[in-house]
Design a protein around this motif. Structure first.
Motif, PDB file in Angstrom:
ATOM      1  N   ILE A 860      47.258  51.806  27.673  1.00  0.00           N
ATOM      2  CA  ILE A 860      49.097  52.205  28.235  1.00  0.00           C
ATOM      3  C   ILE A 860      48.749  52.253  29.258  1.00  0.00           C
ATOM      4  N   HIS A 861      47.485  51.998  30.583  1.00  0.00           N
ATOM      5  CA  HIS A 861      47.731  51.187  31.708  1.00  0.00           C
ATOM      6  C   HIS A 861      47.569  50.241  32.408  1.00  0.00           C
ATOM      7  N   PHE A 862      47.691  49.301  30.914  1.00  0.00           N
ATOM      8  CA  PHE A 862      46.854  47.139  31.913  1.00  0.00           C
ATOM      9  C   PHE A 862      47.680  46.761  32.837  1.00  0.00           C
ATOM     10  N   GLY A 863      48.507  47.478  33.132  1.00  0.00           N
ATOM     11  CA  GLY A 863      49.366  46.915  34.193  1.00  0.00           C
ATOM     12  C   GLY A 863      48.615  47.524  35.034  1.00  0.00           C
ATOM     13  N   GLN A 864      48.535  48.471  35.491  1.00  0.00           N
ATOM     14  CA  GLN A 864      47.548  49.050  36.619  1.00  0.00           C
ATOM     15  C   GLN A 864      46.179  49.247  37.299  1.00  0.00           C
ATOM     16  N   ILE A 865      45.691  49.135  35.795  1.00  0.00           N
ATOM     17  CA  ILE A 865      44.420  48.880  36.001  1.00  0.00           C
ATOM     18  C   ILE A 865      43.922  47.291  36.187  1.00  0.00           C
ATOM     19  N   THR A 866      44.339  46.609  36.308  1.00  0.00           N
ATOM     20  CA  THR A 866      44.238  45.282  36.390  1.00  0.00           C
ATOM     21  C   THR A 866      44.736  44.943  37.935  1.00  0.00           C
ATOM     22  N   SER A 867      45.599  45.454  38.430  1.00  0.00           N
ATOM     23  CA  SER A 867      45.918  44.821  39.849  1.00  0.00           C
ATOM     24  C   SER A 867      44.712  46.525  40.596  1.00  0.00           C
ATOM     25  N   ASN A 868      44.429  47.263  40.097  1.00  0.00           N
ATOM     26  CA  ASN A 868      43.855  47.452  40.986  1.00  0.00           C
ATOM     27  C   ASN A 868      42.358  46.629  40.747  1.00  0.00           C
ATOM     28  N   GLN A 869      41.749  46.802  41.997  1.00  0.00           N
ATOM     29  CA  GLN A 869      40.974  45.755  43.387  1.00  0.00           C
ATOM     30  C   GLN A 869      39.848  46.978  42.807  1.00  0.00           C
ATOM     31  N   MET A 870      39.797  47.891  42.671  1.00  0.00           N
ATOM     32  CA  MET A 870      38.291  48.734  43.146  1.00  0.00           C
ATOM     33  C   MET A 870      38.392  48.616  41.519  1.00  0.00           C
ATOM     34  N   LEU A 871      38.615  49.083  40.654  1.00  0.00           N
ATOM     35  CA  LEU A 871      38.702  49.000  39.153  1.00  0.00           C
ATOM     36  C   LEU A 871      38.112  48.166  38.541  1.00  0.00           C
ATOM     37  N   VAL A 872      38.037  46.829  39.120  1.00  0.00           N
ATOM     38  CA  VAL A 872      37.506  45.230  38.743  1.00  0.00           C
ATOM     39  C   VAL A 872      35.506  45.513  38.506  1.00  0.00           C
ATOM     40  N   PRO A 873      35.094  45.963  39.335  1.00  0.00           N
ATOM     41  CA  PRO A 873      33.309  45.999  38.519  1.00  0.00           C
ATOM     42  C   PRO A 873      33.410  47.247  37.739  1.00  0.00           C
ATOM     43  N   VAL A 874      33.910  48.080  38.001  1.00  0.00           N
ATOM     44  CA  VAL A 874      34.294  49.430  36.637  1.00  0.00           C
ATOM     45  C   VAL A 874      34.514  48.514  35.310  1.00  0.00           C
ATOM     46  N   ILE A 875      35.700  47.911  34.779  1.00  0.00           N
ATOM     47  CA  ILE A 875      36.175  47.482  34.076  1.00  0.00           C
ATOM     48  C   ILE A 875      34.977  45.933  33.567  1.00  0.00           C
ATOM     49  N   GLU A 876      34.455  45.217  34.591  1.00  0.00           N
ATOM     50  CA  GLU A 876      33.322  44.953  33.843  1.00  0.00           C
ATOM     51  C   GLU A 876      31.864  45.735  33.930  1.00  0.00           C
ATOM     52  N   LYS A 877      31.535  46.084  34.159  1.00  0.00           N
ATOM     53  CA  LYS A 877      30.291  47.221  33.767  1.00  0.00           C
ATOM     54  C   LYS A 877      30.680  48.050  32.164  1.00  0.00           C
ATOM     55  N   LEU A 878      32.139  48.187  31.969  1.00  0.00           N
ATOM     56  CA  LEU A 878      32.133  48.617  30.857  1.00  0.00           C
ATOM     57  C   LEU A 878      32.188  47.844  29.470  1.00  0.00           C
TER      58      LEU A 878
END
Length: 941
Positions: A860-878
């Motif tokens: 549901i938050h795909f667009g906002q998460i992918t456009s947020n550079q701060m969350l890239v390392p968090v998503i990689e770890k996840l």
């Protein structure tokens, strides 16, 4: 500050006098290991479990507010799914009686519930035209199926294939592929609403019931099984089998075109029709679990039972027909070949589905359920229109079977609406009277202790001493009953029209009656010699008559017995002196007739309730109107003062009971619970109890508690309730990628989801506070050079000194509202949740729940998460931790499954029995085979 008047709160105590309400369906349930003995019936907002053998209510599944509309037991018999009028579904445990799982997804009443074969999925249909498939184990919605244009009437899972078939009032039958969640076939062969459907003959035949007298049969052929993909398309089938009644052969045969491109999974061909005896619509169509017995009923009191023959029985019939045809050919000296004979001898649909018997019940059928006993007997239980449950048994294997009524639950309620209620002087007994019977109830146990037959009762009271009761009837008769024997002592023709009202005199020596013959009559109690015994018995005699110009609707004595108030059809209330019957006052102001009234204990006030929805409070000294209150949204049906006070209760057709203060003219509280119009109520002499009756056939007891009621708090609670109702009516939260009017999301926004989202936000804020506090504490310790004690958060202390990571275990528990709560959650909290998920997944706790939440948030938050550079390392770890942990969990489950299979094989090898099979069913089957062998031996000898 002046003194405030203190009120005491009345609360709902019990529902009684109801056997089963009409909106839902009756079902057999398995309880204590017994099948065919217990039934579940809807009872307003509750579900009652009745023991058919004893006629007792053994369990109540407590509802909340809305009426029950649908019931469905789980295949394992341990749970019962209950659908409500507001679109919610609750799953109750039949062992504990608790409903721990709630599904909110529909916007209107639930009309259909059905489990799949294993009980892991539940399909629900509603008046909002949607079908939702729920995951019962995971307590979440799987998908919403949209396509019908009117209310859903039935939904069925197929056993062998992942398909769902649904029917609706839009005349359509739709087939759904649950792998892709799409409708791949729509059957348009019906001209009217499809009210029910069943699958028979090993799911190779579909039978539908519509608004006419036909049961249509459709042959189902699965295309993957019967044809090669390279072979040409199947040819169109235009003709039904010979000898079958087909009222729309041209349309019905050709509208279902098997060569259509969407027929890639199955094809449906109309096999014919079975004619019902009833000429009205099909109300319910059902088949037993064995698939052998088919039954249906219309709006009358007849259940039509059919037997579906097996392949072996059909083959035997064919062989017999062939023999007869050969004999006939020999007699006619025809030289027909066998192939020609086989062409001429064909099995028709009427030969495959045979009529067994008709079961005639004592009243109109509302719903029924079937069960096949191990002894081969068919049991059919009925919920009837007149508040009655009946059980019939039928031996379908014999020729010309006759149904036998074996059990009946009648004592627990009246057959029609209760029109009058009274309390005994000691507050223990409650009298309720309807069109055909009088019942005396014990208030503490709510058991019916006496039932007496009567005419259509309109008013009643207990004679002083509580040994007799007086009833006023619609035909104008007074009936006097003795409670000890239950006998009718005397019947007196009191009025020429309906006897609308009775009022006991304050000196308790007589009473007054008012009727539709424009007269008020005065009666005295007297003792007369009984013809059948030497003792005297109670009787009544008429002393005076007051003739008036209009019909009398209500009469009431003043407490000092000096005045008599009479309500007339001309919308006025006239006050007369009792001793001289002279006119004293006329109370006029109501726009419609006064239906009910009562005088306060001190004789200072009279309150009148009218069909114009108003209640007026008058002074009896000068007849001045103190206040006019807009009391109800419909007619005010009953009014009673609480003894020794100026508080009074009103009951209206708007299904509400309201309490008022006649001194301050304030509304104190509203008692809600009835689902239909309220006809009458009674207040106990002590004022501690109120009992009310309604068109929903229920009697409700309300009890006065010691809890003080503050009007300001009551108004605040009413505003909160209105806000909660408005939340559910608001626009649903938007799901990215879906339009607002075409959402396939299974949940809906409710006040529970809003509260759950607030709890999650509280947990995240608390986590942020604790994280910042830990950083500060480390800095302080480093500066001080020693360990400084950390102050404990009072919220964490309240939960037993839990850590900040345990916050989510308290606030973020598994619930059916989880997805809906996450959907309402603002995006500002999502980054913190993702970081926390990473930590929790690494710890290896609740991997399945965390992955469910994680994937939903990512979707549901795909667009906002992918456009947020701060969350890239968090998503990689996840990504790394999730894949590794899910693989670990999968390996553990695989290892455990292999171990269990090994143990199963070992146990079966040792004991030579099926380890996980039902041993009792095998034993019963062996016994039946043994009995058959013994019978054969006896017949041979």
């Amino acid at each position: 500050m002046g003194l405030t008047k203190q009120y005491l709160r009345y609360v709902a105590s019990a529902v009684f006098g109801l056997i089963g309400s009409q909106k839902g369906n009756i079902v057999f349930v398995t309880l204590r290991g017994e099948k065919g003995r217990y039934v579940a019936v809807p009872a307003c907002e509750h579900v009652f479990i009745w023991d058919l053998r004893k006629g007792e209510k053994i369990l109540i599944l407590q509802g909340l507010k809305h009426e029950v509309t649908c019931l469905c037991p789980s295949p394992d018999g341990l749970h019962l799914a209950v659908g409500y009028e507001d679109g919610s579904i609750r799953i109750f445990s039949l062992l504990s009686g608790e409903g721990n799982v709630t599904f909110n997804g529909h916007k209107a009443a639930i009309t259909s519930l059905k489990y799949d074969q294993l009980g892991g999925r539940l399909a629900s249909g509603s008046k909002d035209t949607d079908v939702i498939v729920w995951d019962v184990i995971n307590e979440s919605g799987l998908y919403r199926l949209k396509g019908h244009k009117d209310a859903i009437t039935q939904a069925l899972f197929l056993r062998e294939k992942n398909l769902l078939v649904t029917s609706g009032k839009d005349t359509m039958v739709k087939w759904w592929d649950l792998d892709t969640q799409h409708c791949f076939k729509t059957m348009v062969g019906h001209r009217t609403e499809v009210w029910g459907l069943v699958l028979v003959s090993e799911e190779k035949r579909l039978i539908t019931g519509a608004s006419d007298s036909e049961l249509r049969a459709w042959d189902i052929s699965y295309l993957q099984e019967i044809e090669d993909p390279e072979e040409p398309e199947p040819k169109k089938i235009k003709e039904s089998s010979p000898g079958i009644q087909d009222s729309h052969e041209a349309e019905d045969g050709t509208l279902e075109m098997d060569e259509a491109p969407e027929d890639r999974i199955l094809a449906c061909r109309k096999a014919g029709s079975i004619m019902r005896e009833g000429r009205d619509r099909v109300v319910n169509l059902a088949v037993d679990r064995t698939g052998r017995i088919l039954a249906c009923h219309g709006t009358d009191s007849v259940l039509e039972v059919f037997c579906i023959l097996s392949k072996e029985e059909i083959q035997k019939k064919m062989d017999k027909k062939m023999k007869k045809a050969k004999k006939r050919a020999k007699l006619n000296s025809c030289n027909e070949e066998e192939e020609d004979l086989e062409v001429n001898v064909k099995m028709t649909l009427q030969d495959e589905i045979q009529r067994v018997a008709n079961i005639k019940t004592s009243a109109k059928i509302k719903s029924f359920d079937l069960i096949h006993t191990p002894q081969g007997e068919l049991k059919a239980v009925f919920l009837l229109q007149n508040n009655l449950v009946e059980l019939y048994s039928l031996n379908a294997s014999t020729t010309g079977p006759q149904p036998v009524r074996t059990n009946r639950i009648t004592i627990g309620g009246h057959r029609s609406d209760v029109r009058t209620l009274s309390f005994s002087s000691d507050n223990i007994a409650i009298l309720s009277a309807a069109a055909d019977s009088i019942k005396i109830w014990n208030r503490s146990t709510l058991q019916c202790i006496r039932t007496m037959t009567c005419e259509y009762a309109l008013c009643s009271f207990f004679v002083p001493g509580d040994r007799q009761v007086v009833i006023g009837t619609k035909t104008g008769k007074l009936q006097l009953y003795d409670l000890a024997s239950g006998n009718l002592l005397e019947t007196i023709d009191a009025h020429d029209g309906a006897l609308w009202s009775l009022s006991l005199s304050p000196d308790q020596r007589g009473f007054v009656t008012g009727g539709a013959d424009k007269s008020v009559k005065f009666w005295d109690f007297e003792l007369v010699k009984d013809e059948n015994s030497t003792q005297k018995r109670l009787s009544v005699k008429q002393t005076r008559t007051l003739q008036l110009d209009e019909e009398v609707l209500c009469v009431s004595y003043s407490p000092n017995q000096k005045l008599l108030a009479v309500s007339l059809l001309d919308c006025t209330v006239k006050i007369f002196y009792v001793d001289t019957l002279k006119f004293f006052l006329s109370l006029y102001g109501h726009k419609l007739p006064v239906i009910c009234m009562d005088i306060s204990y001190d004789g200072a006030l009279i309150a009148t309730g009218s069909a114009d929805r108003n209640v007026k409070i008058w002074g009896l000294d000068f007849g001045d109107c103190h206040k006019s209150l807009f009391a109800h949204d419909d007619s005010v049906m009953f009014l009673r003062f609480v003894p020794k006070s100026h508080l009074f209760f009103t009951a209206g057709k708007d299904r509400k009971i309201k309490q008022w203060d006649a001194d301050k003219f304030e509304h104190i509280q509203t008692l809600e619970g009835h689902h239909q119009e309220i006809w009458c109520l009674a207040v106990s002499p002590s004022g501690d109890y109120v009992v009310s009756s309604s068109h929903d056939k229920s009697l409700r007891l309300w009890e006065r508690t010691r809890e003080p009621l503050i009007l300001e708090e009551e108004k605040e609670m009413q505003r909160e309730a209105e806000y909660e109702e408005s939340v559910a009516k608001e626009d649903q939260p938007a799901v990215p990628g879906e339009t607002q009017g075409d959402s396939y999301f299974t949940g809906k926004k409710t006040i529970e989801t809003v509260k759950a989202a607030e709890r999650i936000m509280e947990a995240i804020e608390l986590y942020r506070e604790e994280t910042a506090k830990m950083r500060e504490h480390k800095a302080i310790c480093k500066a001080a050079g020693k360990e400084v004690p950390l102050p404990i958060n009072p919220i964490l202390m309240a939960y037993g000194n839990i850590s900040k990571r345990d916050i989510f275990n308290v606030y973020f528990s598994l619930s059916s509202e989880l997805e809906e709560s996450l959907l309402v959650l603002p995006f500002a909290y999502v980054p913190d949740i993702l970081r926390l998920f990473n930590e929790f997944i690494q710890q290896g706790s609740d991997i399945e729940l965390l992955c469910r939440c994680l994937f939903f948030l990512l979707r549901i938050h795909f667009g906002q998460i992918t456009s947020n550079q701060m969350l890239v390392p968090v998503i990689e770890k996840l990504k790394e931790t999730t894949i590794s942990k899910v693989r670990q969990v999968r390996d553990v489950i695989g290892f455990n499954m292999a171990g269990l299979d090994y143990l199963k094989r070992e146990c079966e090898a040792k004991s030579e029995v099926m380890f996980f099979a039902d041993a009792t069913s095998h034993l019963e089957e062996k016994k039946r085979k043994r009995k058959k062998r013994e019978k054969l031996i006896l017949t041979v000898t």
